[in-house]
Structure formats: C-alpha cells, structure tokens
Design a protein around this motif. Structure first.
Motif, PDB file in Angstrom:
ATOM      1  N   ILE A  15      23.492   9.099  20.999  1.00 12.79           N
ATOM      2  CA  ILE A  15      22.207   8.411  20.786  1.00 12.79           C
ATOM      3  C   ILE A  15      21.243   9.328  20.039  1.00 12.79           C
ATOM      4  CG2 ILE A  15      20.173   7.465  21.954  1.00 12.79           C
ATOM      5  CD1 ILE A  15      22.080   6.538  24.210  1.00 12.79           C
ATOM      6  N   LEU A  16      21.249  10.607  20.422  1.00 15.27           N
ATOM      7  CA  LEU A  16      20.407  11.576  19.727  1.00 15.27           C
ATOM      8  C   LEU A  16      20.781  11.671  18.256  1.00 15.27           C
ATOM      9  CD1 LEU A  16      18.381  13.916  19.612  1.00 15.27           C
ATOM     10  CD2 LEU A  16      20.200  15.438  20.408  1.00 15.27           C
ATOM     11  N   GLU A  17      22.070  11.699  17.949  1.00 21.23           N
ATOM     12  CA  GLU A  17      22.494  11.773  16.552  1.00 21.23           C
ATOM     13  C   GLU A  17      22.053  10.530  15.783  1.00 21.23           C
ATOM     14  OE1 GLU A  17      26.312  13.067  13.829  1.00 21.23           O
ATOM     15  OE2 GLU A  17      26.722  12.112  15.750  1.00 21.23           O
ATOM     16  N   ALA A  18      22.093   9.373  16.435  1.00 20.42           N
ATOM     17  CA  ALA A  18      21.609   8.147  15.792  1.00 20.42           C
ATOM     18  C   ALA A  18      20.142   8.295  15.411  1.00 20.42           C
ATOM     19  CB  ALA A  18      21.804   6.952  16.726  1.00 20.42           C
ATOM     20  N   GLY A  19      19.366   8.887  16.317  1.00 26.23           N
ATOM     21  CA  GLY A  19      17.955   9.118  16.024  1.00 26.23           C
ATOM     22  C   GLY A  19      17.754  10.090  14.875  1.00 26.23           C
ATOM     23  N   LEU A  20      18.575  11.124  14.809  1.00 26.04           N
ATOM     24  CA  LEU A  20      18.476  12.102  13.723  1.00 26.04           C
ATOM     25  C   LEU A  20      18.811  11.477  12.375  1.00 26.04           C
ATOM     26  CD1 LEU A  20      20.221  15.152  15.454  1.00 26.04           C
ATOM     27  CD2 LEU A  20      17.767  14.795  15.142  1.00 26.04           C
ATOM     28  N   MET A  21      19.737  10.516  12.370  1.00 25.29           N
ATOM     29  CA  MET A  21      20.146   9.879  11.113  1.00 25.29           C
ATOM     30  C   MET A  21      19.088   8.931  10.549  1.00 25.29           C
ATOM     31  SD  MET A  21      24.164   9.012  10.916  1.00 25.29           S
ATOM     32  CE  MET A  21      25.405  10.304  10.928  1.00 25.29           C
ATOM     33  N   VAL A  22      18.074   8.634  11.347  1.00 20.94           N
ATOM     34  CA  VAL A  22      16.979   7.805  10.840  1.00 20.94           C
ATOM     35  C   VAL A  22      16.259   8.519   9.696  1.00 20.94           C
ATOM     36  CG1 VAL A  22      14.742   6.781  11.421  1.00 20.94           C
ATOM     37  CG2 VAL A  22      16.676   6.536  12.995  1.00 20.94           C
ATOM     38  N   LEU A  23      16.204   9.850   9.772  1.00 26.01           N
ATOM     39  CA  LEU A  23      15.489  10.620   8.741  1.00 26.01           C
ATOM     40  C   LEU A  23      16.130  10.479   7.357  1.00 26.01           C
ATOM     41  CD1 LEU A  23      14.569  13.838  10.767  1.00 26.01           C
ATOM     42  CD2 LEU A  23      13.071  11.958  10.098  1.00 26.01           C
ATOM     43  N   PRO A  24      17.453  10.693   7.183  1.00 24.68           N
ATOM     44  CA  PRO A  24      18.040  10.458   5.860  1.00 24.68           C
ATOM     45  C   PRO A  24      17.952   8.998   5.431  1.00 24.68           C
ATOM     46  CG  PRO A  24      19.760  10.953   7.468  1.00 24.68           C
ATOM     47  CD  PRO A  24      18.452  11.288   8.102  1.00 24.68           C
ATOM     48  N   LEU A  25      17.940   8.072   6.400  1.00 30.70           N
ATOM     49  CA  LEU A  25      17.756   6.653   6.071  1.00 30.70           C
ATOM     50  C   LEU A  25      16.376   6.436   5.453  1.00 30.70           C
ATOM     51  CD1 LEU A  25      18.720   3.699   6.178  1.00 30.70           C
ATOM     52  CD2 LEU A  25      17.813   3.566   8.511  1.00 30.70           C
ATOM     53  N   ILE A  26      15.357   7.073   6.028  1.00 32.60           N
ATOM     54  CA  ILE A  26      13.992   6.995   5.473  1.00 32.60           C
ATOM     55  C   ILE A  26      13.957   7.605   4.076  1.00 32.60           C
ATOM     56  CG2 ILE A  26      11.621   7.834   5.735  1.00 32.60           C
ATOM     57  CD1 ILE A  26      12.057   7.660   8.790  1.00 32.60           C
ATOM     58  N   ILE A  27      14.643   8.730   3.902  1.00 34.62           N
ATOM     59  CA  ILE A  27      14.702   9.381   2.588  1.00 34.62           C
ATOM     60  C   ILE A  27      15.296   8.441   1.544  1.00 34.62           C
ATOM     61  CG2 ILE A  27      15.769  11.252   1.257  1.00 34.62           C
ATOM     62  CD1 ILE A  27      13.554  12.254   3.020  1.00 34.62           C
ATOM     63  N   SER A  28      16.312   7.671   1.919  1.00 32.68           N
ATOM     64  CA  SER A  28      16.942   6.739   0.975  1.00 32.68           C
ATOM     65  C   SER A  28      15.959   5.678   0.513  1.00 32.68           C
ATOM     66  CB  SER A  28      18.177   6.081   1.612  1.00 32.68           C
ATOM     67  OG  SER A  28      17.816   5.178   2.627  1.00 32.68           O
ATOM     68  N   PHE A  29      15.024   5.295   1.404  1.00 35.26           N
ATOM     69  CA  PHE A  29      13.980   4.332   1.014  1.00 35.26           C
ATOM     70  C   PHE A  29      12.924   4.998   0.138  1.00 35.26           C
ATOM     71  CE2 PHE A  29      15.646   1.843   4.584  1.00 35.26           C
ATOM     72  CZ  PHE A  29      15.574   0.550   4.072  1.00 35.26           C
ATOM     73  N   LEU A  30      12.519   6.221   0.505  1.00 37.52           N
ATOM     74  CA  LEU A  30      11.479   6.925  -0.248  1.00 37.52           C
ATOM     75  C   LEU A  30      11.887   7.177  -1.696  1.00 37.52           C
ATOM     76  CD1 LEU A  30      10.244   9.584   2.368  1.00 37.52           C
ATOM     77  CD2 LEU A  30       9.054   7.512   1.608  1.00 37.52           C
ATOM     78  N   TYR A  31      13.185   7.435  -1.921  1.00 40.87           N
ATOM     79  CA  TYR A  31      13.669   7.719  -3.272  1.00 40.87           C
ATOM     80  C   TYR A  31      14.336   6.509  -3.928  1.00 40.87           C
ATOM     81  CZ  TYR A  31      12.554  12.654  -2.754  1.00 40.87           C
ATOM     82  OH  TYR A  31      11.883  13.849  -2.606  1.00 40.87           O
ATOM     83  N   ASN A  32      14.086   5.327  -3.343  1.00 37.27           N
ATOM     84  CA  ASN A  32      14.571   4.058  -3.919  1.00 37.27           C
ATOM     85  C   ASN A  32      16.063   4.108  -4.262  1.00 37.27           C
ATOM     86  OD1 ASN A  32      12.007   2.717  -3.901  1.00 37.27           O
ATOM     87  ND2 ASN A  32      11.400   3.952  -5.673  1.00 37.27           N
ATOM     88  N   GLU A  33      16.845   4.634  -3.339  1.00 39.79           N
ATOM     89  CA  GLU A  33      18.288   4.691  -3.566  1.00 39.79           C
ATOM     90  C   GLU A  33      18.908   3.314  -3.373  1.00 39.79           C
ATOM     91  OE1 GLU A  33      18.879   9.379  -2.222  1.00 39.79           O
ATOM     92  OE2 GLU A  33      19.571   7.777  -0.924  1.00 39.79           O
ATOM     93  N   SER A  34      20.079   3.118  -3.924  1.00 40.17           N
ATOM     94  CA  SER A  34      20.735   1.809  -3.880  1.00 40.17           C
ATOM     95  C   SER A  34      21.061   1.394  -2.445  1.00 40.17           C
ATOM     96  CB  SER A  34      22.012   1.821  -4.718  1.00 40.17           C
ATOM     97  OG  SER A  34      22.949   2.727  -4.184  1.00 40.17           O
ATOM     98  N   ALA A  35      21.399   0.140  -2.267  1.00 41.23           N
ATOM     99  CA  ALA A  35      21.624  -0.425  -0.936  1.00 41.23           C
ATOM    100  C   ALA A  35      22.764   0.259  -0.184  1.00 41.23           C
ATOM    101  CB  ALA A  35      21.905  -1.923  -1.062  1.00 41.23           C
ATOM    102  N   LYS A  36      23.737   0.806  -0.917  1.00 43.07           N
ATOM    103  CA  LYS A  36      24.902   1.386  -0.231  1.00 43.07           C
ATOM    104  C   LYS A  36      24.520   2.558   0.669  1.00 43.07           C
ATOM    105  CE  LYS A  36      26.546   4.660  -3.783  1.00 43.07           C
ATOM    106  NZ  LYS A  36      27.707   5.058  -4.629  1.00 43.07           N
ATOM    107  N   TYR A  37      23.449   3.284   0.295  1.00 44.10           N
ATOM    108  CA  TYR A  37      23.021   4.418   1.108  1.00 44.10           C
ATOM    109  C   TYR A  37      22.342   3.925   2.385  1.00 44.10           C
ATOM    110  CZ  TYR A  37      24.051   7.065  -3.080  1.00 44.10           C
ATOM    111  OH  TYR A  37      24.699   7.610  -4.162  1.00 44.10           O
ATOM    112  N   LYS A  38      21.547   2.877   2.256  1.00 43.84           N
ATOM    113  CA  LYS A  38      20.878   2.308   3.425  1.00 43.84           C
ATOM    114  C   LYS A  38      21.899   1.683   4.371  1.00 43.84           C
ATOM    115  CE  LYS A  38      16.834   1.316   0.521  1.00 43.84           C
ATOM    116  NZ  LYS A  38      17.419   1.853  -0.721  1.00 43.84           N
ATOM    117  N   ILE A  39      22.883   0.997   3.794  1.00 37.99           N
ATOM    118  CA  ILE A  39      23.936   0.365   4.603  1.00 37.99           C
ATOM    119  C   ILE A  39      24.784   1.436   5.301  1.00 37.99           C
ATOM    120  CG2 ILE A  39      26.058  -1.009   4.497  1.00 37.99           C
ATOM    121  CD1 ILE A  39      24.750  -2.562   2.178  1.00 37.99           C
ATOM    122  N   ALA A  40      25.098   2.503   4.573  1.00 38.39           N
ATOM    123  CA  ALA A  40      25.936   3.570   5.135  1.00 38.39           C
ATOM    124  C   ALA A  40      25.279   4.187   6.364  1.00 38.39           C
ATOM    125  CB  ALA A  40      26.202   4.640   4.078  1.00 38.39           C
ATOM    126  N   TYR A  41      24.011   4.595   6.221  1.00 30.90           N
ATOM    127  CA  TYR A  41      23.332   5.219   7.356  1.00 30.90           C
ATOM    128  C   TYR A  41      23.014   4.205   8.448  1.00 30.90           C
ATOM    129  CZ  TYR A  41      22.963   9.755   5.119  1.00 30.90           C
ATOM    130  OH  TYR A  41      23.279  10.969   4.565  1.00 30.90           O
TER     131      TYR A  41
END
Length: 481
Positions: A15-41
């Motif tokens: 569960i903790l790791e899931a919470g940590l992965m929210v940060l790279p998910l946010i980064i994918s939005f901030l840098y307007n990365e394609s949907a595959k990165y958002k889906i992956a995380y």
C-alpha cells in the motif's frame, strides 16, 4: 512462524508503494506525457492497492514478531517492491525486458546506481523521476519509512535491525516509531537543502530533485548521459561531492548535533576514520595522477569527487577512473569494499566493521605472542564484548563466501576477470559503476540475463547485509514452530 503477521506487514508495504507511485503519476500529468504513462502507473497502483488491502485487511490476533519474521518481512518486502516497481518500465516499453527493468529498479531501491539504460534521453520524465525516487526511498530504508508512516503494534525492532545497515542498531529514543520519524525528518531536510543548493547552480527543480535523490540515497542514477560530466560545472561537482560525504555519515551524528551533544560527535571513532580514509585516498591518488592534468585544482576536484562517490557507494562520475593508473584503481577498489559509515545511506562493509575487524586481528596477534596477556578491544572508548566480535568475524566470513559464490556464477558468462570482479564488487557493495566493461563510461546492458538476475540478488543481499536474503533459502526458517 507468524505467517499472518508477515502477510499483514507486507500488505502495508505494498500500500505504501502504491502511495509512492502517485508522485511519478503526477509528474506524467505535469509534463503532458501520453496516456500510456498514466495508464501504466495507474494500473500498477490499482494492483498494489488490491493486493495490499487483501493482505492487510485484518490485524492478526498474534502480533509477535521475532528475529526470523523480521528478516523474512524485510527480504520479501524489498523483492516484491522491486517486482512491482519494475512494471511501469515494462508497461511503457521504455525497458521492454522485465529482467532489465527488475535489475534497474533493484539498483534504484538498493541505492546501487548500476544501470542497463544506454540513452537517458529516451526515458520519460515520469520514469526518470520514479527511477531516482527509489534511491531516496531505499536510502533510509523501506521499512523505516513504513514505520514512520504506519506506527502501530504491528512493528518490531527486529524489522529495523534487519534493514538498518551496520553492525549494531540503536534507538535514538525509547519509542521505535519516533526514532524512524526523527531519522526521516533529518533525511528530508538535508535533501531539501541539497536541492536548493543545486538550483543555485543553474539546475531546474526537476533535475535538482533527481540529482539530490541520487546523492541523498547515495545511489547515483543520473539525469543526463555521462553522469555529472555534461554539466561542466565545478560548483555542482563540489556541492555533490560534499553532499555525498555528508550523507555517508551515520545519521545518529546529526541527531546528536541537533540536541547539542557535540562531545559525542568528536568522540565518534568511525567518523574520524571515515574522514581520515577519504583524505588519505585523495592525497595518494592526486600524487599518482597529477602529472596527467594541466591544472592541479582540476585534478584535486576530480579525485575528491571520485573518492567521495566510491566510498559512499554513490556512483556519480566526472572522470573515467577506469583510465587512471592501476595504483589509483586499486585504491578505489578498496574503497568500494570499505563503504562509508554504519547508519548512513551508503553500502559496503561499513567503516566501523573494518575498524573493528582490524582491532580483532591485532588483538589476536598480541594474544598469540603473549598467551597470558588479557587484551581488551575497545571501540568509542567502550569494551567490545565477545558476542559482537563473533558477529563481526562471522559477517566477514559470510560476506567473503557470498561474494565468491556470486563471482563464480558471473565468471560463467564473461571472460574478462576485471569486468566480472568489479561488476560483483560494484553491485554487492551497492556502488554502481565498476571497472572494465562496466566502468563509468559503460553500462550493464551487455551482460547476460543470467548475470543480471544474479547481480540483482547481489544488490539486495548487499543492501540488506546478506542474512535476510540467505534466510529466505533456509528450510528451517520456514518451519512452523
């Protein structure tokens, strides 16, 4: 064995790791990365939450955790976090091979810094962030972070003992969760200061953060190809060089400074030897290679940075020390084994173990010469009991046997001894680059899948100080009693 409690705590870790992965998910939005990165995380987060809540839905009635459970919880947690942590690289196809992705993320969590990526410009911001952020998480320890966030009766000193590096473990205060929070507060503040200093050197917030993560965790994942060399900035090199030395110090020292126990800092034997070894190595290497430099200051800067990077097992590089004279390479190879201080984020044997082992050897020689003489071994002006002496000797023996075993297996897939030996030294001691074909100018990409799996085990064993990983393979440890 309390298997229900093991499952419960591992569930919390996922569960903790899931919470940590929210940060790279946010980064994918901030840098307007394609949907595959958002889906992956997003998909990995969902998977981690599902498994984590299933395992930790109910707190077991029997919450006792002994040494055996502590070792198994730590080793399984690190393995599972690495398996799930590798999935975003695979799902985004930036590292299509799971074995390669697993090697990369194990290198991240164990703060090793060895990499199979040959061109960082092809890696997305979200994956670059996750890759370096694992250094920050793994530096102080996954279970230490969990203890700081989830303080409860489900935690145990045995878990901390199994994860915190060094020959001894001591609580700063009586309550274990408070100790964990203190360590992380110091760790976070020091990292923020380093980020600010790097921004003064012209780096943006994203790059400063990733470089600071790599330094704070003494991991060494770079943001640009060529590690630190492309920046061509003496300021950044000095800041990172000092930063690596600072994070290689036992964090208890910083706590003593905060509460005003300055005398305890100056009495610390490990700190004295650590700084003395750094200074001595710098002087010897500068004298050996200075003729090849036009500027003595440039030479000192390169050597200071390389020594700082190697002894703290960080792995950043400004010079290809694989091209230095053999004398200098051997000094660096010795530093790879020494490591920095116990209770720091660095890998290696730790200075305290090396110092104690030398004292034990000298005491044994004196005892052989004068059998009737009573020899008392002291460390920090305190007698070292026989239990601790035995523990140090056993660790050195097991360390040598495991190192030799890994080297034997790696030699099966490569015909270059220097490459094989330094690859094992660099991964088992959580350093990053080695010598030969895995030197600072190369990567681990060309090694076979077999070698990468074995070296991944070596990284985990080195970071967890061997025994937690070995216990997993012990049938006796799994017997119900």
């Amino acid at each position: 064995m309390n298997k229900k409690m093991i499952s419960f705590i591992i569930g919390k870790i996922l569960i903790l790791e899931a919470g940590l992965m929210v940060l790279p998910l946010i980064i994918s939005f901030l840098y307007n990365e394609s949907a595959k990165y958002k889906i992956a995380y997003g998909s990995v987060i969902a998977l981690l939450l599902a498994i984590g809540f299933a395992l930790s839905a109910k707190l077991p009635e029997d919450q006792r955790i002994q040494g055996r459970e502590g070792y198994i919880i730590v080793s399984l947690s690190w393995i599972l976090m690495s398996i799930f942590g590798a999935l975003p690289f695979v799902f985004t196809k930036e590292i299509p091979s799971f074995i390669d992705a697993f090697f990369e993320i194990v290198s991240g969590f164990t703060t090793t810094g060895s990499s199979i990526i040959t061109d960082l410009t092809k890696i997305s911001h979200s994956n670059l962030f996750w890759r370096s952020f694992t250094h920050f998480v793994g530096g102080m320890g996954v279970l230490v972070l969990a203890l700081a966030i989830f303080p409860s009766s489900a935690t145990s000193v045995h878990v901390m003992k199994a994860e915190v590096p060094g020959p001894t473990f001591g609580k700063l205060v009586s309550k274990l969760s408070t100790t964990a929070r203190m360590l992380y507060k110091i760790y976070i503040v020091m990292t923020i200061v380093l980020i600010i200093l790097l921004m003064f050197g012209g780096l943006d917030l994203f790059e400063s953060s990733l470089m600071a993560f790599g330094t704070a965790g003494t991991g060494g994942f770079g943001v640009r190809n060529g590690s630190i060399l492309p920046y061509n900035s003496p300021y950044i090199e000095v800041v990172l060089g000092i930063g690596m030395i600072v994070f290689g110090v036992n964090f208890n020292i910083y706590y003593f400074i905060l509460i005003g126990k300055i005398k305890d800092v100056f009495k610390n034997e490990e700190l004295k030897y650590y700084l003395l070894i750094v200074f001595g190595a710098i002087v010897l290497i500068v004298l050996n290679i200075c003729k090849g430099y036009d500027s003595i200051l440039h030479c000192i800067r390169d050597v200071f940075f390389s020594v700082s990077s190697v002894i703290t097992t960080t792995g950043y590089s400004t010079a290809d020390f694989g091209k230095w004279p053999l004398f200098s390479q051997v000094i660096l190879l010795i530093l790879m084994f020494f490591g920095a201080c116990a209770g720091s984020t660095a890998g290696g044997l730790k200075i305290s173990r090396v110092v104690l082992m030398v004292k034990i050897y000298f005491a044994e020689i004196i005892q052989m010469i004068s059998p009737n003489r009573v020899v008392t071994i002291k460390y920090d002006d305190k007698p070292v009991n026989m239990k601790m002496q035995k523990s140090i000797a056993v660790y050195f023996l097991v360390y040598s046997l495991v190192f030799g075993g890994i080297l034997l297996m790696i030699s099966y897939s490569t015909d270059d001894f220097m490459t094989a030996f330094s690859a094992v030294a660099a991964t088992f001691n959580n350093i990053g680059p080695g010598l030969g074909k895995v030197g600072p100018a190369f990567s681990f990409a060309e090694l076979s899948n077999f070698a990468k799996v074995i070296l991944s085990f070596g990284m985990l064993a080195g970071r967890l100080e061997i025994f937690p990983m070995l216990i997993l393979f012990s049938p006796t440890a799994w017997k119900l009693k």
